[in-house]
Design a protein around this motif. Structure first.
Motif, PDB file in Angstrom:
ATOM      1  N   TRP A  59       0.369  -5.576  -8.967  1.00 24.96           N
ATOM      2  CA  TRP A  59       1.853  -6.397  -9.117  1.00 24.96           C
ATOM      3  C   TRP A  59       2.552  -6.030  -7.961  1.00 24.96           C
ATOM      4  O   TRP A  59       3.492  -7.012  -7.630  1.00 24.96           O
ATOM      5  N   ILE A  63       4.168  -9.274  -5.756  1.00 20.39           N
ATOM      6  CA  ILE A  63       5.612  -9.227  -5.630  1.00 20.39           C
ATOM      7  C   ILE A  63       5.964  -9.193  -4.131  1.00 20.39           C
ATOM      8  O   ILE A  63       6.970  -9.926  -3.611  1.00 20.39           O
ATOM      9  N   ILE A  66       5.210 -12.316  -2.264  1.00 22.91           N
ATOM     10  CA  ILE A  66       6.118 -13.510  -2.666  1.00 22.91           C
ATOM     11  C   ILE A  66       7.530 -13.368  -1.824  1.00 22.91           C
ATOM     12  O   ILE A  66       7.942 -14.241  -1.266  1.00 22.91           O
ATOM     13  N   LEU A  67       7.997 -12.192  -2.040  1.00 21.84           N
ATOM     14  CA  LEU A  67       9.182 -11.854  -1.174  1.00 21.84           C
ATOM     15  C   LEU A  67       8.924 -11.801   0.331  1.00 21.84           C
ATOM     16  O   LEU A  67       9.769 -12.579   1.184  1.00 21.84           O
ATOM     17  N   THR A 103       3.302  -2.776   2.507  1.00 20.69           N
ATOM     18  CA  THR A 103       2.115  -3.342   1.739  1.00 20.69           C
ATOM     19  C   THR A 103       0.809  -2.848   2.427  1.00 20.69           C
ATOM     20  O   THR A 103      -0.203  -2.726   1.704  1.00 20.69           O
TER      21      THR A 103
END
Length: 136
Positions: A59, A63, A66-67, A103
């Motif tokens: 998740w 997220i 996407i951001l 990330t």
């Protein structure tokens, strides 16, 4: 996959430096692009490693990606509409660097979940090489 994602990041970094020279050719301003790109890794890599250990990796990556896509699309739209200026370019470059820094540890830590145990050493080596700077 990492190589493909990194090629896009490297293209953005090269293009943003090039764009900055057309917006403000001051050597200081142009060099700030590299600072905005690299500083997030220096500031956030260690905390991001701890974060990768405590959150749901799947998740978090969904997220975060996407951001990052939203930030990249907004940056592209501003450039396309000729609304970009040096501070905005530096901001978007910094934000994309923050996303990469946050990330990176999570991407590194999911490798064992993606490949069979017998291929793990090779996969870790390939992923590590793919994640390194192309200038190295």
């Amino acid at each position: 996959m990492t190589v493909v994602a990194n090629i896009g990041a490297w293209m953005y970094n090269a293009a943003s430096g090039w764009l900055m020279t057309s917006l403000d050719a001051s050597p200081l301003t142009v060099s700030l692009i590299q600072v905005a790109s690299s500083l997030p890794m220096f500031l956030f890599a260690l905390p991001a490693g701890a974060l990768a250990d405590i959150v749901d990796k799947r998740w978090f990556l969904i997220i975060a990606e996407i951001l990052l896509t939203i930030v990249a699309a907004a940056s592209a739209a501003l450039v396309r509409l000729n609304l970009i200026n040096p501070p905005l370019l530096l901001l978007f470059t910094f934000l994309l660097g923050v996303g990469a820094a946050l990330t990176a540890p999570t991407w590194q830590s999911i490798v064992p979940q993606l490949v069979p145990r017998k291929d793990l050493a090779t996969a870790v080596a390939a992923n590590g090489r793919a994640s390194s700077d192309p200038r190295a």
